[in-house]
Design a protein around this motif. Structure first.
Motif, PDB file in Angstrom:
ATOM      1  N   VAL A 267       4.947  -8.287   0.773  1.00 14.98           N
ATOM      2  CA  VAL A 267       4.843  -7.013   1.499  1.00 14.98           C
ATOM      3  C   VAL A 267       5.631  -7.075   2.806  1.00 14.98           C
ATOM      4  CG1 VAL A 267       3.258  -5.486   2.740  1.00 14.98           C
ATOM      5  CG2 VAL A 267       2.619  -6.382   0.490  1.00 14.98           C
ATOM      6  N   ASN A 271       8.731  -4.812   3.963  1.00 17.68           N
ATOM      7  CA  ASN A 271       8.654  -4.033   5.196  1.00 17.68           C
ATOM      8  C   ASN A 271       9.750  -4.412   6.183  1.00 17.68           C
ATOM      9  OD1 ASN A 271       6.468  -2.516   4.381  1.00 17.68           O
ATOM     10  ND2 ASN A 271       4.952  -3.873   5.286  1.00 17.68           N
ATOM     11  N   THR A 349       1.291  -2.655  -3.624  1.00 22.05           N
ATOM     12  CA  THR A 349       2.413  -1.729  -3.791  1.00 22.05           C
ATOM     13  C   THR A 349       2.105  -0.392  -3.131  1.00 22.05           C
ATOM     14  OG1 THR A 349       3.020  -2.793  -5.893  1.00 22.05           O
ATOM     15  CG2 THR A 349       3.923  -0.599  -5.462  1.00 22.05           C
ATOM     16  N   VAL A 352       2.540  -0.712   0.635  1.00 22.28           N
ATOM     17  CA  VAL A 352       3.947  -0.642   1.064  1.00 22.28           C
ATOM     18  C   VAL A 352       4.429   0.801   1.080  1.00 22.28           C
ATOM     19  CG1 VAL A 352       6.306  -1.237   0.412  1.00 22.28           C
ATOM     20  CG2 VAL A 352       4.531  -2.977   0.360  1.00 22.28           C
ATOM     21  N   GLN A 355       2.786   2.565   4.043  1.00 16.94           N
ATOM     22  CA  GLN A 355       3.323   2.081   5.315  1.00 16.94           C
ATOM     23  C   GLN A 355       4.688   2.679   5.619  1.00 16.94           C
ATOM     24  OE1 GLN A 355       2.893  -2.269   4.666  1.00 16.94           O
ATOM     25  NE2 GLN A 355       2.082  -2.340   6.733  1.00 16.94           N
ATOM     26  N   ASN A 356       5.520   2.781   4.618  1.00 19.63           N
ATOM     27  CA  ASN A 356       6.918   3.115   4.853  1.00 19.63           C
ATOM     28  C   ASN A 356       7.249   4.595   4.759  1.00 19.63           C
ATOM     29  OD1 ASN A 356       8.671   0.523   5.194  1.00 19.63           O
ATOM     30  ND2 ASN A 356       7.160   0.007   3.629  1.00 19.63           N
TER      31      ASN A 356
END
Length: 507
Positions: A267, A271, A349, A352, A355-356
């Motif tokens: 992860v 990131n 998954t 991620v 987060q993004n």
């Protein structure tokens, strides 16, 4: 000029993240095989606790970068020096506070993992791992914020990339000859400290008028407390998982943290890769906002978001299919705990993705310095994370903790999309949500097909790498193709921007 600097920062940041990615994949494997899962779990856990103690930085770095945008853009040297002087004072105070908190951690942390490792090893490891943060507070931080605000973050990135390579090579050699884990980590901290010399030399030569002892303008860091709140929330949300696992799971906590650490290694690598596409742009957007160039901001943000989402969803499609086979190969000889867990692959998954998907909007919020305006939303994100994680950890273990993280990220990420549309880039939410929805559908289809085509058990990294190339190629072709068909003008505009930046001569 602005585009050139952004490109330099992006390329240097990407290079750094690739090197950090390789180091982050290679070194833990050597540590696991040489010292076992418990030691790996202890290192992961200690690093997370030290991140909590990093709150002593009190938002100084972020507030300083924001405060420097305008005086740097207007070449106000005296104002720049006064802000940096204030930043130096706060960094020194923060360093002393961090040191005091670290000593407290040395005293109490061994009780959390009682009986799992020797207490003296744990205590010395805390001190060694804290060394790099202390160097940042007392020496490196004030130079880093200046270079970041002036769109020269690429200098720090290149120096750090070189240091990471040296650290990886030396650490592997020490492990190979049978050195103790404490000595290996001490050498790594020493290599980090050497960065200071190179960064300081560059800054002194580039900015001869630099004066960290000018009359401090502490009022310029008025966003410090608001930035601190966001840092507190970010650290809570990003590190609650490890803390809850360490404290709540008793005798098996270090083994579970080791499992968590292997997935988080993937992860973090993803990131860091994605961060390289945003790190170099914050200062540029900050300059645009400082000069009130609204139309430029709107067009640039649209191109940036379009590019970022295309790259992000390609990465997520690959991660969704390849993370479990990777973990299986990475831990193929480790039998002290079960590492391959399909539920964890899905949850990580999703983390991620959550987060993004916020990064384009968050980049604009940071560039505009809207920390105070978004503090309530940030607090709610932390509350959701802690509440759900603690409510589910006893029954579902790590999966329950991860679900809490997914919930908090999900709320905050989409709130950021709409906040950006309401206050900074007016009316962008509709386009953003449409881009997210279409790419989510594409990724879902790719993951469903990929899980049937790609085997879950592989014998070597060579086999995994070959499948990864195939999955990457299919993802690139599909996601780029669909986004080109749906938004051809945006695609062409992005290509023209990139060509213009590459071909434009420095003025």
């Amino acid at each position: 000029m602005r585009g050139k600097q952004a490109l330099k920062n992006m390329v240097a940041s990407l290079l750094l993240q690739v090197i950090v990615l390789l180091s982050g994949l290679i070194l833990p494997r050597f540590i696991l095989e040489a010292y076992g899962s418990s030691v790996n779990g202890m290192i992961t856990s200690v690093n997370q606790f030290l991140t909590y103690l990093g709150l002593a930085e009190a938002g100084v770095g972020t507030a300083t970068v924001v405060a420097l945008y305008t005086p740097l853009a207007l070449n106000q040297t005296e104002e720049v020096n006064s802000i940096l002087s204030a930043s130096r004072k706060f960094y020194n105070k923060s360093g002393m506070l961090f040191l005091a908190l670290t000593l407290v951690l040395v005293g109490v942390y061994p009780f959390f993992i009682s009986g799992q490792l020797e207490n003296s090893l744990v205590r010395w490891m805390i001190l060694v791992l804290a060394g790099s943060t202390l160097v940042d507070y007392f020496f490196l931080g004030k130079y880093r914020v200046l270079l970041t605000a002036n769109q020269e973050g690429y200098v720090v990135a290149l120096i750090q990339a070189a240091g990471t390579i040296v650290n990886m090579v030396v650490s592997i050699f020490l492990i190979y000859i049978g050195a103790g884990v404490l000595f290996v980590k001490a050498v790594a901290t020493g290599v980090y400290m050497l960065r200071l010399v190179l960064v300081k030399i560059y800054a002194k030569r580039k900015y001869p008028a630099l004066d960290f002892h000018a009359e401090p303008n502490e009022g310029a860091l008025k966003q410090k407390n608001a930035a601190l709140l966001h840092q507190v929330v970010g650290i809570i949300v990003n590190n609650t998982d490890t803390t809850v696992l360490t404290i709540c799971l008793g005798a098996k906590s270090l083994l579970e943290v080791s499992v968590y650490g292997i997935y988080m290694m993937v992860v973090n690598a993803v990131n860091q890769l994605m961060t390289s596409f945003s790190n170099g742009l914050t200062a540029g957007f900050g300059e645009v906002i400082a000069k009130n160039e609204e139309e430029t901001l709107k067009k640039s943000y649209s191109s940036y978001e379009y590019m970022y989402f295309v790259i992000m969803f390609i990465v997520i499609a690959c991660m969704g299919v390849l993370i479990l086979p990777f973990v299986g190969v990475y831990t193929i000889n480790l039998t002290d705990v079960q590492y391959v867990r399909p539920v964890l692959g899905i949850l990580f998954t999703l983390i991620v993705f959550m987060q993004n998907v916020r990064i384009p909007g968050l980049t604009i919020i940071c560039a505009a310095g809207h920390y105070k305006e978004t503090r309530c939303q940030a607090i709610l994100e932390a509350v959701i994370n802690i509440t759900v994680s603690l409510g589910l950890v006893w029954k579902f273990g790590m999966a329950g903790v991860l679900f809490g993280t997914v919930c908090s990220y999900g709320y905050r990420s989409f709130e950021i999309v709409f906040y950006t549309s309401r206050h900074l880039v007016k009316g962008c939410a509709k386009k953003s949500m449409f881009r997210i929805l279409r790419n989510v559908l594409i990724v879902a289809l790719l993951c469903i097909v990929g899980t049937y085509v790609i085997p879950k058990n592989m014998a070597s990294f060579i086999t995994w790498f070959l499948y990864a190339i195939g999955m990457g190629a299919v993802s690139v072709f599909t996601i780029v193709g669909v986004n080109y068909v749906v938004e051809p003008d945006e695609f062409k505009e992005l290509v023209l921007r990139v060509k213009g930046i590459v071909n434009r001569k420095e003025k």
